[in-house]
Structures are given as C-alpha cells and as structure tokens.
Design a protein around this motif. Structure first.
Motif, PDB file in Angstrom:
ATOM      1  N   SER A 294      -7.781  -0.281  -2.875  1.00 35.88           N
ATOM      2  CA  SER A 294      -7.310  -0.579  -1.518  1.00 35.88           C
ATOM      3  C   SER A 294      -5.812  -0.374  -1.354  1.00 35.88           C
ATOM      4  O   SER A 294      -5.305  -0.381  -0.229  1.00 35.88           O
ATOM      5  N   ARG A 295      -5.095  -0.185  -2.471  1.00 34.68           N
ATOM      6  CA  ARG A 295      -3.645   0.041  -2.380  1.00 34.68           C
ATOM      7  C   ARG A 295      -3.309   1.440  -1.864  1.00 34.68           C
ATOM      8  O   ARG A 295      -2.168   1.699  -1.493  1.00 34.68           O
TER       9      ARG A 295
ATOM     10  N   THR B  67       0.835  -1.202   0.000  1.00 31.53           N
ATOM     11  CA  THR B  67       0.000   0.000   0.000  1.00 31.53           C
ATOM     12  C   THR B  67       0.867   1.248   0.000  1.00 31.53           C
ATOM     13  O   THR B  67       2.050   1.209   0.368  1.00 31.53           O
TER      14      THR B  67
ATOM     15  N   THR C  58      -3.931   4.112   0.957  1.00 33.56           N
ATOM     16  CA  THR C  58      -4.482   4.200   2.307  1.00 33.56           C
ATOM     17  C   THR C  58      -4.516   5.625   2.851  1.00 33.56           C
ATOM     18  O   THR C  58      -5.045   5.845   3.940  1.00 33.56           O
TER      19      THR C  58
ATOM     20  N   TYR D  75      -7.479  -1.776  -7.568  1.00 31.68           N
ATOM     21  CA  TYR D  75      -6.346  -1.133  -6.908  1.00 31.68           C
ATOM     22  C   TYR D  75      -6.733  -0.093  -5.863  1.00 31.68           C
ATOM     23  O   TYR D  75      -5.854   0.485  -5.220  1.00 31.68           O
TER      24      TYR D  75
END
Length: 337
Positions: free
Chosen positions: A300-301, A275, A303, A298
């Motif tokens: 969730s990559r 992340t 944060t 992508y």
C-alpha cells in the motif's frame, strides 16, 4: 580459472563489443561480467559531490536514461558488476557509486560527522546527481541501497523517474525505535545490538572481513559465492570511515545514537511521507536470510504503477548479484513505465 571467472570474462567481452543482450533468460543463458583490477565493469571515477569525494562507475551512453544503482552493507558496487553492463547495452546510462564509508569514497572534511543515517546517504546521492548534471534518474537498490532509493523517491520525487527496491519500502521510522519485535525477529538483528556496544565496535573493526563474510552467508544461505567474489567486495570495506559509519547507522536506527543535526529537517519531512507515487517494482528472493518484511506489509506504500516480483531458485538478500538478469529486467521495465 573458475567457472564464475570464465562467465564474467565472457560477458565483459560481449559488452565491450557492443553486443545487444536480450534480457529474457539471461541468468541461465549468459555469463557474468568480468572483474578487472579496478571495478570489473568500468573505470572507477572520482568526483567531489556535497560532503564527499565519491568513487563511482559510470557506463553506457551519455545521453541514455540515467540509472542510479545503490549497494548496501556489507557489500559494494560489485553487487552490480553484471547488472550495469546489461543495462548499458540496452542504452541506459548507469551510475554505481560507493556509499560514504566504502571503497574510494572519502569525506572532504575531517570535521564532518560520520553519520550513517538514512537521509545523509540519500542527500549524498542527490549531491552526486547534481555534480554529474543529472536532473532525473531511475533509482534502484538492495539493502541500504534499497532504503536509499526509497528515501530519495519519498523526499525528492521530482528527481526520480522510477523506483526498484529489494524487500519493499524500507524507510525507517525512528518513532518506533523502542518498539520491540517478536523474540525470533529480534534474533535476526543480532548484529544491530552487537554494534550498539563498544565491544561490538571493536569486534567489527578487528574482524572486518570475517564479519562481512558471516553476514553474506547468513543473508544468502544458498548463494555459493567464491573467495574471489567476496574479496572484490571486501576490499571496499577497508575504508577509514567504514566502522564509524556502520556503527552509527545501526545505533541511530534504535535510538542509541543521535543523528547529524543538518539532516533533522529532512528526517522530520521523511517521517510525514507514507506513500510513493512513482512507478515502482519491488523484488524478493525466496531464500533471503536477512530481516525483511512480507510484501503485503508494504504494497500500500506504492500508489503509482506498481508490481511485486518474487524470485525463486534460492535467491538471497544480495539479489542484484545473485539474480542480475531479473534485477536488470526490473530496472529496464520500470524505466519504460
């Protein structure tokens, strides 16, 4: 004189005059940047940085927030000939380098492996920042350039103010290099497998510009670029290291070539980064004909503060050049988060 040329000339004159350009509605209301004999948006400079003597454009106030804009393949710094003046007019310092194997960028030593792997290009960018005395910058890009910005954000977050990436989190995981995609997806990567052969290397070397134009049309099927636009970029592909770099890049991705050992530690470190916590904006055009993941794959990559923007109107893979106002707006927004 074509409509595109007159549009570029108008914006170049406005930028030189220091016009305050509003970013809202620019793609429809304002013309594009002018093409000069060198770059079209500023004098081309050269500097030794790491393994390279780098050709780059550097415009905007010296004390402005630095922004690094990275191009991909088979493109060059002209991806940003409209974006860079827009950002410079807003007070940002904009640096647009030719990647290794492009334009006037040259290796300082004949002994250096012509590696096109992801960490080599990212290390080049950090070396350039060091050479220019830039501690921290907004990093942004498309295609290889988007991957470059993502790798920098993953490995050197302390050097990155924010991230703007076309098509998301593009860091390559070589552990999955031998995992096949669905047949239709593999088909879109035809050139990757072509380059894995000696016939492909010779074919690219023999038909360099024709090959690049074919990729432009495949990747941006609705972009009606003219010959002058293509030729400005295509000249940058006539570089002594272009073929070796491109072939190595695509062979390395699928495990058909080894990387440069000096980047082994960086590749191992990168494989552990899942992340990015920096402020980030991702962009996607509605007519991207190149292989690209869906935004949901992508999201969730990222944060930190994050936003994804879908662009409509037939925008293809070369998004900064096809939708410069929208790309510039994303960079400006991210720089203020």
């Amino acid at each position: 004189m074509s409509n595109e040329t007159s549009r570029r000339d108008f914006l170049a004159q406005a930028t030189v005059a220091g016009a305050g350009l509003a970013l809202s509605g620019l793609s429809r209301a304002l013309p594009a940047a002018s093409a000069s004999a060198s770059t079209g948006f500023g004098p081309l400079r050269q500097i030794d940085a790491g393994a390279l003597n780098v050709g780059y454009v550097d415009i905007g106030p010296r004390d402005g927030q630095p922004v690094m804009l990275f191009h991909g393949w088979p493109y060059d710094i002209h991806c940003y000939e409209e974006v860079a003046p827009l950002l410079a007019a807003k007070g940002l310092r904009v640096i647009v380098p030719h990647l290794r194997g492009y334009g006037t960028t040259r290796f300082l030593s004949d002994a250096t492996l012509r590696s096109g792997q992801q960490t080599a290009l990212a290390a080049d960018a950090i070396a350039l920042m060091d050479a220019l005395g830039i501690r921290k910058a907004v990093v942004a890009g498309c295609d290889w350039g988007a991957r470059n910005a993502c790798v920098m954000a993953a490995l050197w977050p302390e050097r990155c103010q924010a991230l703007v990436s076309v098509s998301g989190f593009l860091v390559l995981d070589r552990a999955t290099a031998l995992t096949p995609l669905a047949p239709a997806d593999e088909l879109t990567w035809w050139y990757q497998y072509y380059f894995a052969t000696e016939r492909g290397r010779i074919g690219y070397q023999t038909n360099l510009k024709a090959f690049a134009k074919l990729i432009w049309r495949q990747a941006s099927p609705q972009w009606r670029f003219d010959d002058a636009t293509f030729e400005r970029c295509a000249q940058s592909l006539v570089n002594p290291d272009q073929v070796a770099l491109v072939v190595h890049n695509y062979r390395w991705r699928i495990g058909a070539a080894e990387g440069d050992p000096q980047y082994d530690a960086l590749e191992r470190q990168l494989s552990q980064v899942k992340t990015v916590a920096l402020p980030a904006i991702t962009l996607e055009g509605d007519a991207n004909g190149a292989p690209h993941p869906p935004p949901a794959a992508y999201a969730s990559r990222f944060t930190g503060r994050y936003e994804h923007r879908n662009l409509t109107g037939g925008i293809g893979h070369n998004l900064p050049q096809e939708a410069p106002a929208e790309f510039a707006r994303a960079v400006l927004d991210a720089s203020r988060w």
